[in-house]
Motif scaffolding. Structure first.
Motif, PDB file in Angstrom:
ATOM      1  N   SER A  46     -22.347 -49.154  -8.721  1.00 36.84           N
ATOM      2  CA  SER A  46     -23.397 -49.466  -9.682  1.00 36.84           C
ATOM      3  C   SER A  46     -23.860 -50.911  -9.597  1.00 36.84           C
ATOM      4  O   SER A  46     -24.647 -51.358 -10.422  1.00 36.84           O
ATOM      5  CB  SER A  46     -22.895 -49.179 -11.109  1.00 36.84           C
ATOM      6  N   ARG A  47     -23.399 -51.615  -8.568  1.00 37.40           N
ATOM      7  CA  ARG A  47     -23.637 -53.052  -8.512  1.00 37.40           C
ATOM      8  C   ARG A  47     -24.751 -53.366  -7.534  1.00 37.40           C
ATOM      9  O   ARG A  47     -25.362 -52.468  -6.964  1.00 37.40           O
ATOM     10  CB  ARG A  47     -22.323 -53.760  -8.200  1.00 37.40           C
ATOM     11  N   ARG A  77     -30.527 -49.315  -7.628  1.00 38.93           N
ATOM     12  CA  ARG A  77     -29.812 -50.469  -8.175  1.00 38.93           C
ATOM     13  C   ARG A  77     -30.681 -51.716  -8.059  1.00 38.93           C
ATOM     14  O   ARG A  77     -31.484 -51.861  -7.133  1.00 38.93           O
ATOM     15  CB  ARG A  77     -28.515 -50.740  -7.421  1.00 38.93           C
ATOM     16  N   ILE A 153     -13.595 -45.448 -13.583  1.00 37.25           N
ATOM     17  CA  ILE A 153     -14.940 -45.947 -13.304  1.00 37.25           C
ATOM     18  C   ILE A 153     -15.979 -45.027 -13.924  1.00 37.25           C
ATOM     19  O   ILE A 153     -16.954 -45.485 -14.543  1.00 37.25           O
ATOM     20  CB  ILE A 153     -15.150 -46.079 -11.783  1.00 37.25           C
ATOM     21  N   TYR A 156     -16.186 -45.646 -17.814  1.00 39.43           N
ATOM     22  CA  TYR A 156     -16.848 -46.832 -18.345  1.00 39.43           C
ATOM     23  C   TYR A 156     -18.317 -46.911 -17.937  1.00 39.43           C
ATOM     24  O   TYR A 156     -19.149 -47.430 -18.696  1.00 39.43           O
ATOM     25  CB  TYR A 156     -16.072 -48.120 -18.054  1.00 39.43           C
ATOM     26  N   LEU A 157     -18.675 -46.365 -16.781  1.00 41.45           N
ATOM     27  CA  LEU A 157     -20.091 -46.357 -16.431  1.00 41.45           C
ATOM     28  C   LEU A 157     -20.872 -45.407 -17.336  1.00 41.45           C
ATOM     29  O   LEU A 157     -22.017 -45.682 -17.698  1.00 41.45           O
ATOM     30  CB  LEU A 157     -20.278 -45.955 -14.965  1.00 41.45           C
ATOM     31  N   ASN A 158     -20.242 -44.302 -17.716  1.00 45.73           N
ATOM     32  CA  ASN A 158     -20.921 -43.349 -18.588  1.00 45.73           C
ATOM     33  C   ASN A 158     -21.092 -43.887 -19.993  1.00 45.73           C
ATOM     34  O   ASN A 158     -21.977 -43.430 -20.736  1.00 45.73           O
ATOM     35  CB  ASN A 158     -20.133 -42.035 -18.633  1.00 45.73           C
ATOM     36  N   GLU A 160     -21.602 -47.188 -20.656  1.00 40.41           N
ATOM     37  CA  GLU A 160     -22.254 -48.497 -20.633  1.00 40.41           C
ATOM     38  C   GLU A 160     -23.238 -48.607 -21.801  1.00 40.41           C
ATOM     39  O   GLU A 160     -24.035 -47.690 -22.061  1.00 40.41           O
ATOM     40  CB  GLU A 160     -23.004 -48.694 -19.315  1.00 40.41           C
ATOM     41  N   PRO A 206     -27.640 -52.031 -18.397  1.00 42.51           N
ATOM     42  CA  PRO A 206     -27.143 -51.908 -17.020  1.00 42.51           C
ATOM     43  C   PRO A 206     -28.287 -51.832 -16.018  1.00 42.51           C
ATOM     44  O   PRO A 206     -29.303 -51.167 -16.259  1.00 42.51           O
ATOM     45  CB  PRO A 206     -26.345 -50.602 -17.047  1.00 42.51           C
ATOM     46  N   VAL A 213     -24.264 -41.806 -12.126  1.00 42.15           N
ATOM     47  CA  VAL A 213     -22.976 -41.504 -12.729  1.00 42.15           C
ATOM     48  C   VAL A 213     -22.691 -40.010 -12.749  1.00 42.15           C
ATOM     49  O   VAL A 213     -21.532 -39.585 -12.770  1.00 42.15           O
ATOM     50  CB  VAL A 213     -22.914 -42.085 -14.159  1.00 42.15           C
TER      51      VAL A 213
END
Length: 297
Positions: A46-47, A77, A153, A156-158, A160, A206, A213
């Motif tokens: 995701s970066r 991204r 991962i 926490y991405l879900n 955000e 984000p 995700v």
């Protein structure tokens, strides 16, 4: 070129999307008859390219061997287009975008740094362009991915959030990741927020397409993951360094040891006080990386 001396590239790839790459020109004259190999930086799931800003500055301005550095935003991204077809958010497509960026920028040989998902892309490149990568650095990733770390991962991405200020975003990052990154200071969390989020309509949110995700949310502890060892074998004929965060939940020490058994010349570094994935520009990390890169020309 922006005020920081970064050359901005917006490149139209084969399916019509525009992807972004930030170029940090090598500072000062190149020594020797041939220019030094450039370094191409591939970020995590995701970066984006901003994740490598401090690292790229350190490499491009190195007094002994300044190198051209390219940091990439995959589709979906950062400053790259979001893909209208989320099915194309996959490693093979993103690897193809990397190859198109290299071709557009006249790069036929380079050194690569791949963080997490970027390291998985590095497993694919030798089969797609055998002569492109002349050396690789895998940042907290290897041919065995720990499912518990991958599920963390996904969670926490879900979840955000959106934040009213940059300070609130940095505070949230520290609350979430602080236990795994005791080595980081306040300024590091501030910089991380600036690299991971963007501001829109007065809100900090984000900087990636949420559709990324969805595939992770289909995983469970019982999900069998792909066997990547055959792809790792393709990395054996070129220099390789693996970096592991001391508290990483995605890359185990057992996997690093197994990698070393299959690649006898592997250089490994465990980063104290960091988890998934280590910041590469911090003291104790950047110096070994520079030393590794210096042997590859």
């Amino acid at each position: 070129m922006d005020r920081n001396g970064i050359v901005e590239h917006f490149i139209c790839v084969r399916d019509g999307l525009t992807v972004f790459a930030a170029e940090y020109p090598a500072a000062g004259p190149q020594t020797g008859r041939d220019p030094l190999l450039p370094v191409i930086c591939l970020p995590g799931l995701s970066r984006n390219s901003r994740d490598f800003h401090r690292f790229a500055q350190a490499i491009s301005t190195d007094q002994a061997k300044p190198r051209r550095v390219i940091a990439i935003d995959y589709r979906g991204r950062g400053r790259s287009d979001w893909d209208p077809d989320p099915c194309r958010y996959q490693l093979s497509v993103e690897a193809g975008d990397v190859l198109e960026i290299c071709s557009t920028l006249d790069i036929d040989a380079a050194l690569f740094v791949g963080t997490s998902r970027g390291g998985l892309i590095l497993h694919l490149l030798p089969g797609m362009a055998p002569d492109l990568s002349r050396g690789n650095i895998l940042n907290d990733i290897g041919p065995v991915i720990e499912i518990d770390g991958l599920l963390a991962i996904a969670r926490y991405l879900n979840n955000e959030g959106r934040y009213p200020s940059w300070r609130a975003a940095a505070t949230a990052l520290k609350m979430l990741h602080g236990p795994a990154f005791p080595a980081l200071e306040a300024a590091d969390w501030d910089e991380m927020a600036l690299s991971l989020y963007r501001q829109a309509d007065g809100v900090i949110l984000p900087d990636f397409d949420p559709a990324l995700v969805a595939p992770l949310l289909e995983l469970s502890a019982a999900t069998p993951l792909a066997d990547l060892w055959p792809l790792f074998e393709r990395l054996r004929d070129r220099p390789l360094m693996v970096i592991r965060g001391e508290t990483s939940t995605l890359l185990s020490q057992e996997t690093v040891d197994a990698m070393a058994g299959r690649h006898p010349a592997l250089q490994s570094l465990t980063v104290a006080g960091q988890g998934h994935a280590p910041l590469l520009h911090l003291p104790g990390v950047i110096a070994p990386i520079k030393a590794f890169l210096s042997t590859l020309d």
